[in-house]
Design an enzyme around this catalytic site. Structure first.
Site, PDB file in Angstrom:
ATOM      1  CD  GLU A   1      60.341  87.574 165.031  1.00 10.89           C
ATOM      2  OE1 GLU A   1      59.177  87.869 165.203  1.00 10.89           O
ATOM      3  OE2 GLU A   1      61.164  88.314 164.470  1.00 10.89           O
TER       4      GLU A   1
ATOM      5  CB  ILE B   1      55.831  83.674 159.506  1.00 12.34           C
ATOM      6  CG1 ILE B   1      57.127  84.306 159.017  1.00 12.34           C
ATOM      7  CG2 ILE B   1      54.611  84.426 159.019  1.00 12.34           C
ATOM      8  CD1 ILE B   1      57.427  83.981 157.558  1.00 12.34           C
TER       9      ILE B   1
ATOM     10  CG  ASP C   1      64.807  84.851 144.884  1.00 13.55           C
ATOM     11  OD1 ASP C   1      64.273  84.938 143.751  1.00 13.55           O
ATOM     12  OD2 ASP C   1      65.109  83.766 145.408  1.00 13.55           O
TER      13      ASP C   1
HETATM   14  P1  ADP Z   1      64.051  77.685 150.833  1.00 14.55           P
HETATM   15  O1  ADP Z   1      65.297  78.417 151.250  1.00 14.55           O
HETATM   16  O2  ADP Z   1      64.198  76.217 150.871  1.00 14.55           O
HETATM   17  O3  ADP Z   1      63.439  78.196 149.548  1.00 14.55           O
HETATM   18  P2  ADP Z   1      62.116  79.232 152.392  1.00 14.55           P
HETATM   19  O4  ADP Z   1      62.917  80.189 153.198  1.00 14.55           O
HETATM   20  O5  ADP Z   1      61.399  79.738 151.201  1.00 14.55           O
HETATM   21  O6  ADP Z   1      63.000  77.932 152.016  1.00 14.55           O
HETATM   22  O7  ADP Z   1      61.085  78.530 153.400  1.00 14.55           O
HETATM   23  C1  ADP Z   1      60.361  77.380 153.044  1.00 14.55           C
HETATM   24  C2  ADP Z   1      58.909  77.502 153.511  1.00 14.55           C
HETATM   25  O8  ADP Z   1      58.873  77.602 154.935  1.00 14.55           O
HETATM   26  C3  ADP Z   1      58.256  78.784 152.997  1.00 14.55           C
HETATM   27  O9  ADP Z   1      57.596  78.599 151.793  1.00 14.55           O
HETATM   28  C4  ADP Z   1      57.284  79.122 154.103  1.00 14.55           C
HETATM   29  O10 ADP Z   1      56.077  78.413 153.909  1.00 14.55           O
HETATM   30  C5  ADP Z   1      57.936  78.573 155.342  1.00 14.55           C
HETATM   31  N1  ADP Z   1      58.636  79.622 156.108  1.00 14.55           N
HETATM   32  C6  ADP Z   1      59.698  80.371 155.719  1.00 14.55           C
HETATM   33  N2  ADP Z   1      60.105  81.187 156.697  1.00 14.55           N
HETATM   34  C7  ADP Z   1      59.288  80.938 157.752  1.00 14.55           C
HETATM   35  C8  ADP Z   1      59.195  81.455 159.074  1.00 14.55           C
HETATM   36  N3  ADP Z   1      60.047  82.388 159.538  1.00 14.55           N
HETATM   37  N4  ADP Z   1      58.224  80.960 159.888  1.00 14.55           N
HETATM   38  C9  ADP Z   1      57.362  80.022 159.452  1.00 14.55           C
HETATM   39  N5  ADP Z   1      57.388  79.492 158.218  1.00 14.55           N
HETATM   40  C10 ADP Z   1      58.339  79.946 157.369  1.00 14.55           C
END
Ligand code: ADP
Length: 266
Positions: free
Chosen positions: A68, A70, A175
């Site tokens: 989903e 965000i 984390d």
């Molecule tokens: P990584 O595993 O590379 O660290 P993240 O899971 O932290 O990646 O996600 C990278 C970026 O994408 C986050 O900093 C956030 O800004 C954005 N993000 C993460 N999850 C979502 C989501 N479900 N919907 C929209 N944006 C997201």
């Protein structure tokens, strides 16, 4: 999208207008089950009872995860206004208190950043922390020098340093730092990118105190589920774990901060 430490991130708008978020990794073969274990962590956190919002995993495979999307709070890609720190503190305390179990671990192994993290289940926190967390991390950062010497000394005295009142285990994000939490358009505190497992709740603060959310966050947490006496001493050990992981992943200045923190604890 930019912003992730490890993966490529893409936002899709589907034909029916729904928005989904996907991550892929060019070298996913080197990180087996990274995305299925992330999906398992997200699902566990989403199922838990708290006011935190966790994106639902939709699908995952060896080299991708879809979840989903965000919807960020208006005016900021990573909303932090509107009391994010307080909402996170309260929601995290609800999560920890409401997910109590009598065992430590998780159904699958997962990753702390890009570092493999073994789980399984154990009955004793001290044994779990020593065997599944601290010893494997020490093995990744061996220096044949002061770090090894101090690390071995801490391992020897771990039962004394981590001594404290018995508490049930709690589902941890694992984390949680400022890059893995945001405010969404509905004003909810959202957490994502977990390294989830059932552990001692104080371990969560190892990361939040390193790159986290400050005193308003902690006061909101304590108002719901106060930390036990001696938590500050024990949390240093958990912070050390994350500093050592940064040393392993990024090297550089994390060596000096690891040795400094080890000296302080030992
Ligand atoms: P990584 O595993 O590379 O660290 P993240 O899971 O932290 O990646 O996600 C990278 C970026 O994408 C986050 O900093 C956030 O800004 C954005 N993000 C993460 N999850 C979502 C989501 N479900 N919907 C929209 N944006 C997201």
């Amino acid at each position: 999208m930019g912003g992730g430490c490890i993966n490529e991130a893409v936002l899709f708008t589907l034909d029916d207008g729904e928005r989904v978020f996907a991550k892929t990794h060019a070298n996913a073969g080197a990180l087996p089950n990274m995305f299925s274990s992330e999906a398992a962590g997200l699902a566990a956190l989403a199922d838990a009872d708290s006011s935190l919002y966790v994106p639902r995993p939709i699908d995952s495979g060896p080299d991708y995860i879809v979840m989903e999307a965000i919807a960020p709070a208006p005016g900021s890609a990573l909303g932090s206004e509107g009391g994010l720190a307080e909402k996170l503190g309260q929601g995290l305390a609800e999560l920890h208190r409401g997910s109590a179990r009598d065992r430590y671990g998780f159904d699958c192994d997962n990753y702390l950043g890009a570092t493999p993290q073994a789980n399984g289940w154990m009955d004793e926190w001290l044994a779990f922390w020593a065997e599944r967390r601290f010893k494997p991390m020490l093995a990744l950062v061996r220096d044949e020098g002061e770090l090894d010497r101090l690390g071995a000394k801490l391992l020897d005295g771990l039962d004394t340093v981590l001594d404290g009142p018995d508490e049930p285990s709690a589902l941890l994000h694992g984390d949680l730092w400022s890059g893995n939490a945001t405010m969404d358009a509905q004003g909810r505190a959202v957490i994502f990118d977990p390294a989830a497992y059932w552990g001692h709740r104080e371990a969560e603060f190892g990361m939040t105190r390193l790159f986290g959310f400050g005193s308003r966050f902690e006061a909101a947490y304590e108002a719901v589920y106060p930390l036990a006496a001696g938590a500050a001493r024990r949390i240093k050990v958990y912070t050390l774990h994350h500093v050592l992981n940064h040393l392993h992943l990024f090297g550089g200045g994390y060596y000096d901060s690891s040795v400094r923190l080890l000296r302080e604890i030992v």
